[in-house]
Design a protein around this motif. Structure first.
Motif, PDB file in Angstrom:
ATOM      1  N   PHE A 125     -11.574  41.297 101.546  1.00  0.00           N
ATOM      2  CA  PHE A 125     -10.263  41.653 102.080  1.00  0.00           C
ATOM      3  C   PHE A 125     -10.285  41.912 103.579  1.00  0.00           C
ATOM      4  CE2 PHE A 125      -7.065  44.866 103.219  1.00  0.00           C
ATOM      5  CZ  PHE A 125      -5.913  44.191 102.867  1.00  0.00           C
ATOM      6  N   ILE A 126     -11.281  42.644 104.067  1.00  0.00           N
ATOM      7  CA  ILE A 126     -11.253  43.061 105.478  1.00  0.00           C
ATOM      8  C   ILE A 126     -11.391  41.897 106.450  1.00  0.00           C
ATOM      9  CG2 ILE A 126     -11.995  45.433 105.073  1.00  0.00           C
ATOM     10  CD1 ILE A 126     -14.820  44.608 105.894  1.00  0.00           C
ATOM     11  N   ILE A 127     -11.805  40.724 105.947  1.00  0.00           N
ATOM     12  CA  ILE A 127     -11.853  39.559 106.838  1.00  0.00           C
ATOM     13  C   ILE A 127     -10.926  38.435 106.368  1.00  0.00           C
ATOM     14  CG2 ILE A 127     -14.110  40.001 107.866  1.00  0.00           C
ATOM     15  CD1 ILE A 127     -15.332  38.023 105.863  1.00  0.00           C
ATOM     16  N   ASP A 128     -10.006  38.762 105.455  1.00  0.00           N
ATOM     17  CA  ASP A 128      -9.019  37.735 105.125  1.00  0.00           C
ATOM     18  C   ASP A 128      -7.901  37.771 106.170  1.00  0.00           C
ATOM     19  OD1 ASP A 128      -7.047  39.589 104.404  1.00  0.00           O
ATOM     20  OD2 ASP A 128      -7.172  39.183 102.254  1.00  0.00           O
ATOM     21  N   LYS A 129      -7.069  36.771 106.167  1.00  0.00           N
ATOM     22  CA  LYS A 129      -6.055  36.624 107.223  1.00  0.00           C
ATOM     23  C   LYS A 129      -5.093  37.808 107.241  1.00  0.00           C
ATOM     24  CE  LYS A 129      -3.977  33.882 110.366  1.00  0.00           C
ATOM     25  NZ  LYS A 129      -2.726  34.582 110.659  1.00  0.00           N
ATOM     26  N   GLN A 130      -4.690  38.283 106.064  1.00  0.00           N
ATOM     27  CA  GLN A 130      -3.739  39.379 105.987  1.00  0.00           C
ATOM     28  C   GLN A 130      -4.279  40.627 106.679  1.00  0.00           C
ATOM     29  OE1 GLN A 130      -2.848  40.740 101.998  1.00  0.00           O
ATOM     30  NE2 GLN A 130      -1.939  42.649 102.736  1.00  0.00           N
TER      31      GLN A 130
END
Length: 347
Positions: free
Chosen positions: A281-286
């Motif tokens: 999550f911490i490196i996904d686009k969102q």
């Protein structure tokens, strides 16, 4: 017949006890197989970063984060003490070198999203994921530097700035040490005599005015006690965002080193699948867009959105640190700085 019934009852009781024992003896596996809805997170990160990322992760995944916040050193000491029976699932925050020095603590995991990061910041070690970047910058008090053009490290050698440059101690402050290695890299290299001659000239101009902490560097500049400070992007950008119109942030012409903050899964984490989801999550686009738009931290992804008050990274002369060299020679670099500083003070 009675004897046969008694034997059947005994076997049933034994099987029941065995089943109970098996369930309580391997709680981690049992919880994971049922699908845990918890993640225990250790983090030294600021409230701004925490408040931007954690609620978004909980909303997206339905996982409840149990957060423990403290300083980086304290948290890594805690992780070492808990190594035999880990409490945390993930550590979120801390410098590159800190992770390498404690790699025995971490589970091997490379997120599928890692390939979206610039090559310089990808997870080549197999356990550490970079999620944000922090660069060394100058904070300049515009009122106290009128008529001066401060755009580079060289401009700090201006005699008019003698005793008016704020810095923490590179021997004890990570941000000051980052500036030291940044200027060495920018001026010719970590073992370059020319680069170290620049360090000597700079600290001669600093004139012994060493601040007690990295936070006092930018505070003394914004308060008008010092004209310029050797600081880092996040807190200076926060001051600008909050309306401190008497200061400006300067990205040195010679080059700015951006150091990645890391995150990793704790070895034998009790909520392993949730830990992987957090790293993803911490490196996904969102998350990277949220980080870029709602905080003064710089996202690691090049395709992430950033706020208008953040200078686009392609407008900054970014130079790369030799992480391995700095880690292996950090004591030598610190000792050489100490020798220079002591010789200046002795004159």
């Amino acid at each position: 017949m009675k004897k046969k019934i008694l034997m059947t009852m005994a076997l049933t009781a034994i099987m029941a006890l065995t089943g109970c024992s098996s369930g309580s003896g391997n709680d981690n596996e049992s919880n994971e197989s049922k699908g845990s809805d918890t993640l225990v997170l250790y983090s030294p990160n600021s409230e701004g970063l925490v408040n931007a990322i954690i609620p978004a992760f909980e909303e997206k995944t339905g996982i409840t984060v149990e957060l423990q916040q403290a300083g980086t050193g304290e948290l890594f000491t805690k992780l070492q003490g808990e190594k035999a029976d880990p409490v945390a699932d993930v550590i979120w925050g801390g410098s590159y070198n800190t992770y390498l020095e404690n790699k025995d603590l971490f589970e091997e995991y490379v997120s599928p999203n890692d390939e979206k990061l610039p090559k310089a910041y990808q997870n080549t070690e197999g356990f550490k994921t970079s999620y944000t970047l922090d660069g060394s910058v100058l904070i300049v008090n515009k009122d106290l530097t009128k008529g001066m053009d401060i755009k580079s490290y060289d401009d700090l050698l201006n005699p008019k700035l003698k005793g008016k440059i704020a810095t923490a101690d590179p021997a004890s402050s990570s941000s000051a040490f980052a500036h030291l290695t940044n200027m060495l890299k920018a001026k010719g290299g970590y073992d370059s005599d020319e680069a170290w001659e620049y360090v000597k000239k700079l600290f001669t101009n600093i004139d012994g005015k060493i601040q007690s902490s990295s936070s006092s560097v930018y505070k003394t500049v914004v308060d008008g006690e010092m004209a310029v400070g050797l600081s880092y992007e996040d807190p200076v950008m926060q001051l600008v965002k909050d309306g401190a119109d008497n200061i400006e942030i300067v990205y040195m012409d010679e080059g700015v080193v951006y150091l990645p903050a890391g995150s990793a899964i704790i070895k034998n984490a009790k909520n392993m699948e949730n830990a992987k989801k957090f790293i993803d999550f911490i490196i996904d686009k969102q998350a990277q867009d949220t980080l870029g738009k709602e905080t003064t931290n710089r996202p690691v992804r090049e395709d992430a959105e950033v706020s208008d008050f953040m200078t686009p990274i392609d407008k900054i002369n970014v130079i790369e640190e030799d992480y391995d060299y700095v880690r292996e020679h950090s004591s030598e670099i610190t000792d050489r700085y100490k020798e220079i500083f002591t010789s200046i003070q002795g004159n």
